[in-house]
Design a protein around this motif. Structure first.
Motif, PDB file in Angstrom:
ATOM      1  N   ALA A 104       0.808  -1.222   0.000  1.00 20.56           N
ATOM      2  CA  ALA A 104       0.000   0.000   0.000  1.00 20.56           C
ATOM      3  C   ALA A 104       0.839   1.270   0.000  1.00 20.56           C
ATOM      4  CB  ALA A 104      -0.932  -0.003   1.212  1.00 20.56           C
ATOM      5  N   VAL A 105       2.143   1.161   0.240  1.00 25.21           N
ATOM      6  CA  VAL A 105       3.018   2.331   0.280  1.00 25.21           C
ATOM      7  C   VAL A 105       3.113   2.916  -1.130  1.00 25.21           C
ATOM      8  CG1 VAL A 105       5.377   3.135   0.704  1.00 25.21           C
ATOM      9  CG2 VAL A 105       4.325   1.453   2.231  1.00 25.21           C
ATOM     10  N   GLU A 106       2.833   4.231  -1.206  1.00 26.30           N
ATOM     11  CA  GLU A 106       2.951   4.898  -2.513  1.00 26.30           C
ATOM     12  C   GLU A 106       4.421   5.221  -2.776  1.00 26.30           C
ATOM     13  OE1 GLU A 106       0.323   8.204  -3.125  1.00 26.30           O
ATOM     14  OE2 GLU A 106      -1.256   7.224  -1.982  1.00 26.30           O
ATOM     15  N   ASN A 107       4.842   5.036  -3.978  1.00 19.01           N
ATOM     16  CA  ASN A 107       6.223   5.284  -4.389  1.00 19.01           C
ATOM     17  C   ASN A 107       7.213   4.592  -3.447  1.00 19.01           C
ATOM     18  OD1 ASN A 107       5.254   6.979  -6.468  1.00 19.01           O
ATOM     19  ND2 ASN A 107       5.181   8.708  -5.045  1.00 19.01           N
ATOM     20  N   PRO A 108       7.110   3.280  -3.319  1.00 18.94           N
ATOM     21  CA  PRO A 108       7.999   2.580  -2.394  1.00 18.94           C
ATOM     22  C   PRO A 108       9.437   2.567  -2.902  1.00 18.94           C
ATOM     23  CG  PRO A 108       6.756   0.996  -3.659  1.00 18.94           C
ATOM     24  CD  PRO A 108       6.242   2.369  -4.039  1.00 18.94           C
ATOM     25  N   THR A 109      10.329   2.696  -1.975  1.00 18.43           N
ATOM     26  CA  THR A 109      11.744   2.563  -2.311  1.00 18.43           C
ATOM     27  C   THR A 109      12.137   1.133  -2.031  1.00 18.43           C
ATOM     28  OG1 THR A 109      12.471   3.134  -0.080  1.00 18.43           O
ATOM     29  CG2 THR A 109      12.182   4.970  -1.652  1.00 18.43           C
ATOM     30  N   LEU A 110      13.289   0.769  -2.487  1.00 16.94           N
ATOM     31  CA  LEU A 110      13.787  -0.575  -2.264  1.00 16.94           C
ATOM     32  C   LEU A 110      13.924  -0.841  -0.768  1.00 16.94           C
ATOM     33  CD1 LEU A 110      14.711  -3.163  -3.606  1.00 16.94           C
ATOM     34  CD2 LEU A 110      17.025  -2.214  -3.728  1.00 16.94           C
ATOM     35  N   GLU A 111      14.342   0.174  -0.018  1.00 15.70           N
ATOM     36  CA  GLU A 111      14.514   0.030   1.428  1.00 15.70           C
ATOM     37  C   GLU A 111      13.169  -0.207   2.124  1.00 15.70           C
ATOM     38  OE1 GLU A 111      15.879   2.894   4.998  1.00 15.70           O
ATOM     39  OE2 GLU A 111      17.266   2.822   3.294  1.00 15.70           O
ATOM     40  N   VAL A 112      12.112   0.502   1.715  1.00 19.05           N
ATOM     41  CA  VAL A 112      10.783   0.328   2.300  1.00 19.05           C
ATOM     42  C   VAL A 112      10.246  -1.075   2.003  1.00 19.05           C
ATOM     43  CG1 VAL A 112       8.371   1.113   2.171  1.00 19.05           C
ATOM     44  CG2 VAL A 112      10.225   2.788   2.267  1.00 19.05           C
ATOM     45  N   ILE A 113      10.436  -1.541   0.800  1.00 21.80           N
ATOM     46  CA  ILE A 113       9.980  -2.889   0.427  1.00 21.80           C
ATOM     47  C   ILE A 113      10.726  -3.934   1.252  1.00 21.80           C
ATOM     48  CG2 ILE A 113       9.914  -4.593  -1.423  1.00 21.80           C
ATOM     49  CD1 ILE A 113       9.358  -2.283  -3.365  1.00 21.80           C
ATOM     50  N   ARG A 114      12.039  -3.712   1.385  1.00 22.54           N
ATOM     51  CA  ARG A 114      12.841  -4.664   2.179  1.00 22.54           C
ATOM     52  C   ARG A 114      12.363  -4.699   3.636  1.00 22.54           C
ATOM     53  NH1 ARG A 114      17.294  -7.594   1.623  1.00 22.54           N
ATOM     54  NH2 ARG A 114      18.562  -8.003   3.450  1.00 22.54           N
ATOM     55  N   GLU A 115      12.102  -3.536   4.223  1.00 18.92           N
ATOM     56  CA  GLU A 115      11.610  -3.486   5.603  1.00 18.92           C
ATOM     57  C   GLU A 115      10.265  -4.206   5.728  1.00 18.92           C
ATOM     58  OE1 GLU A 115      11.435   0.555   6.987  1.00 18.92           O
ATOM     59  OE2 GLU A 115      13.584   0.863   6.719  1.00 18.92           O
ATOM     60  N   GLY A 116       9.401  -4.002   4.755  1.00 24.44           N
ATOM     61  CA  GLY A 116       8.088  -4.667   4.760  1.00 24.44           C
ATOM     62  C   GLY A 116       8.217  -6.183   4.663  1.00 24.44           C
ATOM     63  N   VAL A 117       9.130  -6.630   3.808  1.00 27.14           N
ATOM     64  CA  VAL A 117       9.344  -8.078   3.654  1.00 27.14           C
ATOM     65  C   VAL A 117       9.938  -8.658   4.931  1.00 27.14           C
ATOM     66  CG1 VAL A 117      10.654  -9.824   2.388  1.00 27.14           C
ATOM     67  CG2 VAL A 117       9.491  -7.998   1.142  1.00 27.14           C
ATOM     68  N   GLU A 118      10.885  -7.937   5.548  1.00 27.53           N
ATOM     69  CA  GLU A 118      11.484  -8.419   6.800  1.00 27.53           C
ATOM     70  C   GLU A 118      10.440  -8.502   7.916  1.00 27.53           C
ATOM     71  OE1 GLU A 118      14.760  -5.751   7.438  1.00 27.53           O
ATOM     72  OE2 GLU A 118      16.091  -6.869   6.087  1.00 27.53           O
ATOM     73  N   LEU A 119       9.566  -7.501   7.997  1.00 34.14           N
ATOM     74  CA  LEU A 119       8.483  -7.521   8.977  1.00 34.14           C
ATOM     75  C   LEU A 119       7.554  -8.720   8.732  1.00 34.14           C
ATOM     76  CD1 LEU A 119       6.846  -6.233  11.295  1.00 34.14           C
ATOM     77  CD2 LEU A 119       5.663  -4.867   9.552  1.00 34.14           C
ATOM     78  N   THR A 120       7.249  -8.923   7.474  1.00 35.03           N
ATOM     79  CA  THR A 120       6.394 -10.059   7.104  1.00 35.03           C
ATOM     80  C   THR A 120       7.053 -11.373   7.490  1.00 35.03           C
ATOM     81  OG1 THR A 120       5.500  -8.802   5.252  1.00 35.03           O
ATOM     82  CG2 THR A 120       5.200 -11.172   5.189  1.00 35.03           C
ATOM     83  N   LEU A 121       8.333 -11.518   7.239  1.00 34.18           N
ATOM     84  CA  LEU A 121       9.059 -12.743   7.575  1.00 34.18           C
ATOM     85  C   LEU A 121       9.084 -12.973   9.088  1.00 34.18           C
ATOM     86  CD1 LEU A 121      10.549 -15.153   6.431  1.00 34.18           C
ATOM     87  CD2 LEU A 121      12.650 -13.814   6.491  1.00 34.18           C
ATOM     88  N   ARG A 122       9.268 -11.892   9.867  1.00 37.40           N
ATOM     89  CA  ARG A 122       9.238 -12.023  11.341  1.00 37.40           C
ATOM     90  C   ARG A 122       7.850 -12.472  11.817  1.00 37.40           C
ATOM     91  NH1 ARG A 122      12.358  -7.218  11.228  1.00 37.40           N
ATOM     92  NH2 ARG A 122      10.488  -5.993  11.678  1.00 37.40           N
ATOM     93  N   ASN A 123       6.824 -11.877  11.245  1.00 39.27           N
ATOM     94  CA  ASN A 123       5.460 -12.277  11.605  1.00 39.27           C
ATOM     95  C   ASN A 123       5.192 -13.737  11.250  1.00 39.27           C
ATOM     96  OD1 ASN A 123       4.713  -9.811  12.681  1.00 39.27           O
ATOM     97  ND2 ASN A 123       3.861  -9.052  10.750  1.00 39.27           N
ATOM     98  N   LEU A 124       5.707 -14.153  10.097  1.00 37.14           N
ATOM     99  CA  LEU A 124       5.526 -15.543   9.669  1.00 37.14           C
ATOM    100  C   LEU A 124       6.290 -16.493  10.584  1.00 37.14           C
ATOM    101  CD1 LEU A 124       4.216 -17.361   7.551  1.00 37.14           C
ATOM    102  CD2 LEU A 124       6.282 -17.104   6.160  1.00 37.14           C
ATOM    103  N   ALA A 125       7.508 -16.132  10.944  1.00 37.41           N
ATOM    104  CA  ALA A 125       8.299 -16.968  11.855  1.00 37.41           C
ATOM    105  C   ALA A 125       7.608 -17.090  13.211  1.00 37.41           C
ATOM    106  CB  ALA A 125       9.704 -16.389  12.020  1.00 37.41           C
ATOM    107  N   ARG A 126       7.019 -15.999  13.694  1.00 40.91           N
ATOM    108  CA  ARG A 126       6.286 -16.020  14.970  1.00 40.91           C
ATOM    109  C   ARG A 126       5.055 -16.934  14.857  1.00 40.91           C
ATOM    110  NH1 ARG A 126       4.848 -10.706  15.576  1.00 40.91           N
ATOM    111  NH2 ARG A 126       7.063 -10.269  15.699  1.00 40.91           N
ATOM    112  N   ALA A 127       4.353 -16.867  13.732  1.00 44.91           N
ATOM    113  CA  ALA A 127       3.179 -17.733  13.519  1.00 44.91           C
ATOM    114  C   ALA A 127       3.602 -19.192  13.469  1.00 44.91           C
ATOM    115  CB  ALA A 127       2.464 -17.344  12.227  1.00 44.91           C
ATOM    116  N   PHE A 128       4.710 -19.496  12.799  1.00 46.13           N
ATOM    117  CA  PHE A 128       5.224 -20.867  12.735  1.00 46.13           C
ATOM    118  C   PHE A 128       5.589 -21.370  14.132  1.00 46.13           C
ATOM    119  CE2 PHE A 128       6.848 -21.281   8.060  1.00 46.13           C
ATOM    120  CZ  PHE A 128       5.563 -21.061   7.611  1.00 46.13           C
TER     121      PHE A 128
END
Length: 190
Positions: A104-128
């Motif tokens: 949903a981030v408008e004009n995402p930078t590579l750094e913002v996408i990376r942070e979002g993916v890392e957050l998602t991975l942490r959430n997934l690891a916690r769910a696992f």
């Protein structure tokens, strides 16, 4: 006057018979009482039929209760299998939320996408972790056919049957292999 023995009044004989009969009646009375107190065959049959009907009714009720218990258990099993994933699905909702927020981030930078993916991975690891889903990453471990699936064998300096490359990690849930790790295994040099 001579009395004739046959001329005795008959009442005397009757009275002596009457005198004898109370004793005789009392002697016969316990037998008559025993016969009177003993139920007749018809009465015994009626009592047996009543008891049989009572037992049949109890059996029908027990059978109905057993069927109800069986039906409830089947419903419980069906609900348990239907909703077994509910807890894990609840744990995955934050993963989806973080992915949607990243996109949903408008004009995402590579750094913002990376942070979002890392957050998602942490959430997934916690769910696992909460779902007892454990990662199998066997790099450098001895090949275990119960947890690994060999895709190829490669010559290597490592001891024979050692995992030298992991193509895809495996997963276990509560000690049971959900998906084996796809690996390349070393073989002795020729």
């Amino acid at each position: 006057m001579q009395e004739n023995p046959s001329s005795q009044p008959p009442e005397v004989e009757l009275s002596s018979a009457a005198e004898a009969s109370p004793d005789a009646a009392s002697a016969e009375s316990p037998e008559n009482t025993a016969i009177d107190t003993m139920p007749s065959i018809e009465e015994q049959l009626r009592q047996a039929e009543l008891k049989g009907a009572e037992h049949y009714d109890a059996w029908l009720r027990a059978k109905a209760e057993t069927e109800n218990i069986r039906r409830r258990a089947a419903e419980d099993i069906q609900k348990a299998s239907k909703f077994a994933i509910e807890k894990f699905a609840t744990e995955l909702l934050p993963v989806r939320d973080s992915l949607e927020q990243t996109l949903a981030v408008e004009n995402p930078t590579l750094e913002v996408i990376r942070e979002g993916v890392e957050l998602t991975l942490r959430n997934l690891a916690r769910a696992f972790e909460r779902g007892n889903l454990v990662e199998i990453d066997p790099a450098g471990a001895k090949f275990d056919p119960h947890q690994h699936q060999a895709m190829s064998m490669v010559e290597s300096d490592q001891p024979s049957n050692t995992v030298v490359q992991v193509f895809q990690k495996g997963y276990m849930i509560d000690g049971r292999v959900l998906r084996p790790a796809l690996v390349a295994v070393s073989k002795a040099k020729e």
